[in-house]
Design an enzyme around this catalytic site. Structure first.
Site, PDB file in Angstrom:
ATOM      1  N   ASP A 230       0.667  -1.147  -0.072  1.00 27.19           N
ATOM      2  CA  ASP A 230      -0.023   0.096   0.020  1.00 27.19           C
ATOM      3  C   ASP A 230       1.061   1.428  -0.056  1.00 27.19           C
ATOM      4  O   ASP A 230       1.882   1.323   0.644  1.00 27.19           O
ATOM      5  CB  ASP A 230      -0.925   0.017   1.331  1.00 27.19           C
ATOM      6  CG  ASP A 230      -1.833   1.170   1.588  1.00 27.19           C
ATOM      7  OD1 ASP A 230      -2.612   1.296   0.703  1.00 27.19           O
ATOM      8  OD2 ASP A 230      -1.832   1.850   2.251  1.00 27.19           O
ATOM      9  N   GLU A 290       1.151  -0.482  -4.830  1.00 24.68           N
ATOM     10  CA  GLU A 290       0.112   0.684  -5.424  1.00 24.68           C
ATOM     11  C   GLU A 290       1.202   1.725  -5.743  1.00 24.68           C
ATOM     12  O   GLU A 290       1.489   2.561  -5.003  1.00 24.68           O
ATOM     13  CB  GLU A 290      -0.596   0.985  -4.204  1.00 24.68           C
ATOM     14  CG  GLU A 290      -1.534   2.112  -4.672  1.00 24.68           C
ATOM     15  CD  GLU A 290      -2.491   2.742  -3.660  1.00 24.68           C
ATOM     16  OE1 GLU A 290      -3.322   3.477  -3.488  1.00 24.68           O
ATOM     17  OE2 GLU A 290      -1.710   2.699  -2.414  1.00 24.68           O
TER      18      GLU A 290
HETATM   19  C1  GLC Z   1      -4.029   3.490  -0.356  1.00 30.37           C
HETATM   20  C2  GLC Z   1      -5.584   2.633  -0.287  1.00 30.37           C
HETATM   21  C3  GLC Z   1      -6.540   3.477   0.252  1.00 30.37           C
HETATM   22  C4  GLC Z   1      -6.092   4.038   1.478  1.00 30.37           C
HETATM   23  C5  GLC Z   1      -4.506   4.806   1.653  1.00 30.37           C
HETATM   24  C6  GLC Z   1      -4.341   4.939   2.982  1.00 30.37           C
HETATM   25  O1  GLC Z   1      -4.240   4.541  -1.276  1.00 30.37           O
HETATM   26  O2  GLC Z   1      -5.788   1.883  -1.363  1.00 30.37           O
HETATM   27  O3  GLC Z   1      -7.728   2.878   0.408  1.00 30.37           O
HETATM   28  O4  GLC Z   1      -7.201   4.899   2.175  1.00 30.37           O
HETATM   29  O5  GLC Z   1      -3.882   3.864   0.997  1.00 30.37           O
HETATM   30  O6  GLC Z   1      -3.612   3.661   3.523  1.00 30.37           O
END
Ligand code: GLC
Length: 568
Positions: A230, A290
């Site tokens: 993440d 991500e």
């Molecule tokens: C990423 C996740 C999102 C979350 C953020 C903070 O972007 O996909 O849903 O709010 O991280 O952890």
């Protein structure tokens, strides 16, 4: 003989290019492909997939109960968004213990059963590792804020304010307001790129690194096949915490526009990724990132200079193609294809408006859903689907601020409605709550569950679901779709996107009319070694597909798909 040696050397070289770090990873074919290169991934938002204990929130046993469905759909690995203990400020992305399961979702025993059942079904489990921050209720943070001299003080980013009531710098939280929250007990501010309940870890502290790497080992030993990492872009901040450049205008929260120059995408991120990859390689695991890349240069960096970082950085640039535009998709596909790593295609997730609405025109959405599936599921690379996409689930945005669950929706209402709309319960059937739960679900099911649900679509040969199933079955068995190169055709056609997937002597030919009008298209494939090709239909939704045989000009109906096997 010489030729044979050169050929086999070339084969070894190209195998190395595909899997340069063989280590504990097991190749699944002579070319050195890894399991994740042939896998179809499927993202599950556990709160919303299946509720086995009827409390209105989905759970792990619910997921386990749907493995037959997932296998039959053609899914090889599921990525479950965070299911660890959490105060749920950001619905799990605020982790208070990395080595347990939140009681809302079940127990570690349930998790072990999911892994074991997954194994029987040939479905691997990928967990979501929140690397940038913890919850403010994590034991590390509780100790960190307990005193300026606590053992964990330096596990987070604490600084004095510039003056009384003035934070250390101008950085903003991406969820609105200052990125600094004052702690009156110790008289300092702590930094959080996201909510105040999500303090950023200090990755410059080696103890943080060790502890976090150990978390991955702990889960690998429990049988996970990899992690989706993440928010990796935001792991590091410049040590002197310089102000970010301010831009004209205001953002959706009313804060000044700003470039996150000094707190995102710092080069140090790559050291951490290399370290995490080393551990992953010891377990044959995959790392999905991500990664909000702005361009192919940034994407390349995430693969690592020696392919030793993320095997699968997600390509969100694909979701930034706003309209059904063959030239734009072509450009994006070619760019990702040339980036040197294994492409990853994503069209939807829990943070962005569902693809059904994003590309839908409100009239032909079902057909458009099929067109997009045909495109991204036949490209070279691994797709990551989002639950419900395969049945044409649509966004169900909150109607009033009081209905909003996602805090950013409450803060940014009405400009920013939050992400509830794309996180609603999976639509299993036509019964109450779409068969997701006997209790009122935590988010409302949209009216479309009456027409778009698994049970009904399984019965309808022309449903989106059956179209996905056919596509996925095909991509699992066809060598050209699994491993073939991507060769764009008719590149100046503004309406029809077409390409070959080519592997040794095999070729699959994909033609997709993205326009609302019929298109007649001709192909000259002599340059590709097919001067007079024969085509045999693999999948098509044309009312009258051309008969198998010599490839003639194709009459493509509006929003239609034709996929065929080519021979010479
Ligand atoms: C990423 C996740 C999102 C979350 C953020 C903070 O972007 O996909 O849903 O709010 O991280 O952890």
């Amino acid at each position: 003989m010489f030729k044979r040696i050169v050929n086999s050397a070339l084969l070894i070289l190209s195998a190395c290019a595909l899997a340069p770090r063989a280590t504990a990873q097991q190749a699944i074919d002579a070319e050195g492909h890894q399991w994740w290169q042939h896998a179809v991934f499927y993202e599950i938002y556990p709160r919303s997939f299946a509720d086995s204990n009827n409390d209105g929130v989905g759970d792990l046993n619910g997921i386990t109960s749907k493995l037959d469905y997932l296998k039959a759909l053609g899914v090889d690995a599921i990525w479950i968004t965070p299911c660890f203990p959490s105060p749920q400020v950001d619905f799990g992305y605020d982790v208070s213990n990395y080595e347990d399961i939140d009681p809302t979702y079940g127990t570690l025993k349930d998790f072990d059963r999911l892994v074991a059942e997954g194994k029987k079904h040939g479905v691997r489990i990928i967990l979501d590792f929140v690397v940038n921050h913890t919850s403010d209720k994590h034991a590390w943070f509780l100790d960190s804020k307990s005193s300026r001299t606590s053992a964990h003080r330096d596990w987070y980013i604490w600084r004095d304010g510039k003056a009384p009531g003035v934070p250390p710098n101008n950085w903003l939280s991406t969820f609105g307001g200052s990125a600094w929250t004052f702690d009156s007990a110790t008289g300092q501010y702590y930094y959080h790129f996201f909510y105040a309940g999500q303090p950023d870890l200090n990755w410059r502290n080696p103890a943080v690194k060790d502890a976090m790497f150990d978390v991955t080992r702990w889960w690998y030993k429990r049988g996970v096949a990899g992690f989706r990492l993440d928010a990796v872009d935001t792991l590091f901040e410049v040590p002197d915490l310089r102000d970010n450049p301010v831009l004209p205008g205001k953002n959706r929260y009313g804060d000044p526009n700003m470039t996150d120059l000094y707190n995102t995408k710092l080069p140090e991120v790559h050291d951490v990724l290399r370290g995490l990859r080393k551990v992953a390689d010891e377990h044959g695991a995959v790392l999905i990132g991500e990664t909000w890349t702005r361009n192919i240069g940034e994407l390349k960096e995430y693969y690592g200079e020696h392919s030793n970082e993320l095997q699968m950085p997600m390509d969100f640039m694909f979701t930034q193609v706003k309209t059904l535009s063959p030239p734009d998709f072509r450009k994006q596909i070619a760019a990702v294809d040339s980036a040197g790593g294994w492409p990853v295609f994503v069209i939807s997730n829990h943070d962005i408006i569902r693809s059904y609405n994003r590309w839908g025109d409100g009239v032909h959405n079902d057909q458009i859903a099929k067109v997009m599936a045909a495109l991204y599921l036949t490209l070279r690379g691994s797709p990551i689907m989002y639950y419900g996409e395969e049945i044409g689930m649509e966004n169900n945005d909150p109607k009033s601020r009081d209905d909003v669950k996602d805090p950013i929706g409450r803060l940014g209402w009405p400009v920013e409605k939050g992400r509830d709309g794309e996180r609603t319960p999976m639509q299993w059937n036509e019964s109450a709550n779409a068969g997701f739960s006997m209790a009122t679900p935590w988010l409302p099911v949209p009216p479309s569950y009456k027409t778009h649900n698994v049970a009904d679509e399984l019965k309808d040969p022309n449903s989106i679901l059956n179209f996905y199933k056919r596509l996925l079955a095909m991509r699992h068995t066809d060598p050209a779709l699994l491993d073939g190169s991507y060769i764009a055709l008719n590149e100046s056609d503004p309406n029809v996107i077409s390409y070959l997937r080519r592997y040794k002597d095999e070729a699959v030919f994909v033609v997709i009319n993205m326009s609302l009008s019929p298109q007649t298209v001709s192909f000259d494939l002599s340059a590709q070694g097919y001067p007079s090709p024969k085509a045999a239909t693999l999948l098509s939704d044309l009312k009258s597909a051309p008969p198998d045989g010599a490839l003639k000009p194709l009459v493509m109906e509006p929003l239609s798909v034709y996929i065929a096997k080519l021979s010479k």
